[in-house]
Enzyme design. Structure first.
Site, short mmCIF file in Angstrom:
data_model
loop_
_atom_site.label_atom_id
_atom_site.label_comp_id
_atom_site.label_asym_id
_atom_site.label_seq_id
_atom_site.Cartn_x
_atom_site.Cartn_y
_atom_site.Cartn_z
N TYR A 87 -54.57 -25.42 54.01
CA TYR A 87 -53.16 -25.19 53.73
C TYR A 87 -52.70 -23.86 54.31
O TYR A 87 -51.57 -23.74 54.80
CB TYR A 87 -52.90 -25.21 52.21
CG TYR A 87 -51.47 -24.88 51.85
CD1 TYR A 87 -50.49 -25.87 51.84
CD2 TYR A 87 -51.09 -23.58 51.53
CE1 TYR A 87 -49.17 -25.56 51.53
CE2 TYR A 87 -49.78 -23.27 51.21
CZ TYR A 87 -48.82 -24.26 51.21
OH TYR A 87 -47.51 -23.95 50.90
N GLU A 176 -65.94 -22.02 54.07
CA GLU A 176 -66.58 -21.41 52.90
C GLU A 176 -67.56 -22.34 52.20
O GLU A 176 -68.38 -21.87 51.40
CB GLU A 176 -65.51 -20.93 51.90
CG GLU A 176 -64.73 -22.03 51.20
CD GLU A 176 -63.51 -22.50 51.96
OE1 GLU A 176 -62.58 -23.02 51.31
OE2 GLU A 176 -63.48 -22.37 53.20
N SER A 234 -76.29 -7.26 29.17
CA SER A 234 -77.44 -6.38 29.40
C SER A 234 -77.19 -5.43 30.57
O SER A 234 -77.49 -4.23 30.48
CB SER A 234 -78.69 -7.23 29.68
OG SER A 234 -79.01 -8.04 28.57
#
Length: 518
Positions: A87, A176, A234
């Site tokens: 697009y 991609e 973490s």
């Protein structure tokens, strides 16, 4: 100055493609910083953001649709390199006066023939076909005036074009996605050959810059962190600890919905290995009481989230050393939904272990990972010295085993699932397959089945095993275990887990299924 301004960076304008996050991930993998934004960003904003290049994503619309997302045409004359994908290419053609044809749907593989092996296609051979992936309904038959075709397929005379006097490019396929064989080369050529980017977005650079930013934000104040034991919280805790040391207090809530050995692992890693001040709250009875008789998965999530907030705030109030800031492991995919083509969300959703935080919360947020994807978080964790068994562990849902135990939650059913899950993961590691799999877990089904054990009839639980491969969790395929591995898993589960007499393996992909069962 934002620490990202120290790097060359790419602006991705999102026109609604399902692949937009993949574009960003591919660019980050090249060690170039990028961000996804809505196409309604003003020209002034874009100039101030100062991108080295701009990528226009694909999208489901036609350039001729009403209220279609568009672009300020002046952007194409700013001297900033632009790459339009699908697009995005059609939009460039439309703004530059070419006709975009409607009605030739093309989805799937195609063979691309490159006519100009330079710039975007540097390193390609002229007229040598290469496989690409198409997903479009519109296309361009003739490039705009002042542009020329660079590549074609058997159905697309203009599969790629470029402006003759500017660094403006368009491709009618998706570089991609993994199905485009040399897509990473095409994106790399745009980043380094055309936009002149430098690959400086590294884990080490991020750690140095984030530590400086955290110190500036926190000042001399104390900070608390809700530690779940997962990778995100973490790494966020380790990063903040690197910045402010003992002024960080981590709170770990044992909700009774954890995997086998989870609490002990967190305590060992953060207290002994990292020396972080850690408060462990045993709230198992409180969580199990609030979940009693609840079978609906959304109601489970809501109750777990609300209970976590109550427990966390109560603990923070008594143990938080008058902390002003709360650390969250929010990642970039959580932020992206605020910049969709449909307009920014009212608020960027906040994420912690299991649910949203209250509006009247007294803490200010520190979100050191909000610019990172999951794979980048893992690399930062390695840079910080976190153990590989923490950094490389599979995703674990905030509501824990409650949503892998279909139906009502009880201590007895949790014990069955916890043991089954531990054996399953142990066998995966023993087979050397853990790192090949994105996520693997056991599910306890809300049914029983007839079996025969010894000479007697049994009527016991059914365990389903789930393992998927994925690059980002957006799509996933079931993992094809060798039959001998499945055989060992099934044998151990039935022999060693009391109350289980049948094991099934889930061979559903995402879509149409989800990765988790609830």
């Amino acid at each position: 100055m934002s620490h990202t301004e120290q790097h060359d960076r790419i602006l991705i304008l999102d026109f609604g493609s399902q692949y937009t996050q993949l574009i960003a991930r591919r660019i980050r993998e090249e060690r170039v910083f990028c961000e996804i934004h809505s196409p309604d960003r003003s020209l002034e904003w874009i100039r101030e953001w100062a991108p080295s290049g701009i990528i226009l994503s694909g999208g489901p619309a036609s350039v001729y649709d009403a209220e279609v997302p568009s672009l300020d045409p002046e952007l194409l004359t700013e001297g900033i390199p632009v790459l339009g994908i699908c697009y995005g290419m059609q939009l460039i053609a439309h703004l530059e006066g070419a006709t975009v044809h409607n009605g030739q749907r093309e989805y799937g593989r195609a063979e691309l023939t490159v006519a100009e092996p330079e710039a975007l296609f540097a390193g390609f051979d002229r007229d040598e076909p290469t496989r690409i992936w198409c997903s479009h309904g519109d296309h361009v038959d003739r490039p705009p005036k002042g542009y020329r075709a660079m590549a074609s397929t058997s159905t697309l005379p203009v599969a790629a074009f470029r402006a003759e006097d500017r660094e403006i490019y368009g491709v009618q396929f998706h570089p991609e996605v993994a199905h485009t064989i040399r897509g990473e080369e095409i994106l790399s050529n745009f980043l380094f050959e055309i936009a002149g980017c430098r690959p400086t977005w590294t884990p080490g650079a991020f750690v140095d810059e984030a530590v400086a930013a955290i110190r500036e934000t926190a000042g001399e104040h104390h900070v608390i962190c809700g530690l779940s034991g997962g990778v995100d919280s973490s790494v966020a805790a380790a990063l903040v600890h690197r910045a402010i040391g003992d002024r960080l207090t981590c709170i770990f809530v044992d909700n009774g919905l954890l995997r086998k050995g989870e609490r002990e692992s967190v305590e060992r890693t953060f207290r002994k290995h990292m020396g972080i001040r850690l408060i462990v709250v045993d709230a198992r009875e409180e969580f199990l009481a609030t979940l009693e008789g609840v079978a609906d998965p959304e109601e489970k999530r809501r109750r777990i989230g609300n209970t976590f907030i109550r427990v966390f705030e109560r603990t923070a109030e008594s143990e938080g050393d008058d902390a002003r800031f709360l650390v969250q492991g929010t990642l970039y995919p959580d932020v992206i939904e605020s910049v969709s083509t449909g307009g920014p969300s009212v608020t960027i959703k906040t994420h912690h272990n299991v649910g949203g935080l209250p509006d009247d919360m007294k803490f200010e947020l520190i979100e050191p990972l909000r610019e990172l994807f999951k794979d980048e978080v893992r690399n930062v964790g390695r840079e910080l010295g976190l153990p590989e068994d923490f950094v490389g562990r599979h995703p674990f849902p905030g509501p824990g085993l409650a949503i892998r135990l279909l139906g009502a939650v009880s201590e007895e059913r949790l014990a069955v699932l916890r043991e089954a899950d531990a054996i399953y993961l142990e066998e995966i590691r023993e087979a050397g397959l853990y790192d090949e799999i994105w996520q693997a877990f056991a599910v306890l089904l809300p049914v029983k089945s007839v079996g025969v054990m010894g000479d007697g009839r049994t009527y016991e639980n059914v365990v389903a095993l789930r393992a998927v491969t994925s690059r980002d969790g957006m799509t996933a395929d079931w993992y094809p275990f060798p039959h001998d591995v499945l055989h060992r898993m099934s044998t151990r589960l039935i022999n060693e887990v009391t109350g289980v007499n049948r094991v099934t393996y889930d061979i559903s992909s995402k879509p149409p299924a989800t990765i988790e069962w609830e």
